[in-house]
Write an enzyme that holds these catalytic residues in place. Structure first.
Site, PDB file in Angstrom:
ATOM      1  N   ASP A  19       0.865  -1.170   0.000  1.00 46.56           N
ATOM      2  CA  ASP A  19       0.000   0.000   0.000  1.00 46.56           C
ATOM      3  C   ASP A  19       0.909   1.230   0.000  1.00 46.56           C
ATOM      4  OD1 ASP A  19      -2.431   1.579   0.414  1.00 46.56           O
ATOM      5  OD2 ASP A  19      -1.690   1.833   2.458  1.00 46.56           O
ATOM      6  N   ASP A  21      -0.228   5.169   1.032  1.00 49.29           N
ATOM      7  CA  ASP A  21      -0.501   6.130   2.100  1.00 49.29           C
ATOM      8  C   ASP A  21      -0.661   5.426   3.444  1.00 49.29           C
ATOM      9  OD1 ASP A  21      -1.185   8.801   0.499  1.00 49.29           O
ATOM     10  OD2 ASP A  21      -2.075   7.111  -0.562  1.00 49.29           O
ATOM     11  N   ASP A 182      -1.650  -0.945   5.955  1.00 47.23           N
ATOM     12  CA  ASP A 182      -1.848  -0.321   7.263  1.00 47.23           C
ATOM     13  C   ASP A 182      -3.310  -0.240   7.678  1.00 47.23           C
ATOM     14  OD1 ASP A 182      -2.677   2.975   6.888  1.00 47.23           O
ATOM     15  OD2 ASP A 182      -2.088   1.823   5.142  1.00 47.23           O
TER      16      ASP A 182
END
Length: 272
Positions: A19, A21, A182
């Site tokens: 991922d 961001d 995240d």
């Protein structure tokens, strides 16, 4: 014991999908500026950094709707207002990434993985038009062979479509693949694809501990994946990984390329 030693029995995965961001970069400060610009132009109170931090992770359209609702639940937001807000937000966010930073340990880990010949891909819900400029500014683009934006394909995370697509392109089975993210959508996408997920504790998960989503592992520094943790000269037993040549190092998966893939699959099915 490192993450790789725990998850892959002393070997490296063939493919690691990341991922963006909240995993590799902290982009919330710039996203917050764009959100507050949008809200101000619409005559609404600005949201501020911490509110935006709790809202990110599901793509720009959802972020804008949450900002307009001033809540994670955006079901009551008018569609026309959301479209207007999204247009303002996209214009504001495209201007610059002055406050976005790369998290500690990210560059070192990506360099080490590249050195070891591991294939890497980026799968983000960030709109495609913003991904390449941000990667260029952060000097991260060269590490990824495949880059998939949030509007590249018809589906975005937590749908696993992008993960399946990249694994197919890399020739990597789920058992030799890893997703690093995240948020809840990252963990859900990985589980749906049958891929182990390592989650970063410092990212964006709407204010909830990412451990609640039961990823395979939670770490607070990307370098903890590596044998010896912070020892960048560590070696590890590799499966048969082919080091990608420099001329084929990056394939940005755009909407145009994705449509070509869809058409090719349709032709193949028709002939079959």
């Amino acid at each position: 014991m490192s993450g790789f030693e725990q998850l892959f029995a002393g070997k490296l995965p063939k493919l690691i999908m990341f991922d963006l961001d909240g995993t590799l970069v902290d982009s919330v400060p710039d996203l917050a500026v764009a959100v507050d610009t949008m809200l101000a132009e619409l005559g609404r109170p600005i949201a501020g950094l911490e509110s935006v931090r709790a809202w990110v992770g599901n793509g720009a359209p959802v972020l804008v709707r949450r900002a307009l609702a001033n809540n994670l639940d955006h079901s009551g937001v008018d569609d026309a207002l959301a479209e207007q807000g999204l247009e303002i937000f996209m214009r504001a966010y495209a201007q610059k990434h002055e406050f976005t930073v790369v998290y500690p340990g990210v560059r070192e880990t990506l360099k080490w993985l590249q050195k070891m010949g591991v294939e890497m891909a980026l799968i983000t819900n960030k709109p495609e038009r913003f991904v390449a400029p941000l990667l260029d500014e952060m000097k991260l683009g060269r590490f990824f062979r495949w880059i998939v934006g949030g509007d590249t394909m018809p589906q975005k995370k937590p749908d696993p479509a992008a993960l399946f697509f990249v694994m197919k392109m890399a020739g990597a089975p789920a058992s030799q693949s890893l997703f690093v993210g995240d948020s809840r959508s990252d963990v859900q996408a990985a589980k749906a694809a049958g891929v182990a997920c390592v989650a970063l504790s410092y990212g964006y998960n709407h204010g909830r501990p990412i451990a609640e989503e039961n990823p395979a592992m939670v770490i607070d520094d990307l370098r903890k994946l590596i044998p010896g943790c912070l020892d960048m000269d560590a070696e590890i037993l590799l499966p048969d990984i082919k080091r990608p040549s420099s001329r084929e190092s990056i394939v940005v998966v755009t909407r145009k390329l994705w449509m070509k893939v869809i058409k090719a699959l349709a032709r193949w099915r028709w002939r079959a």
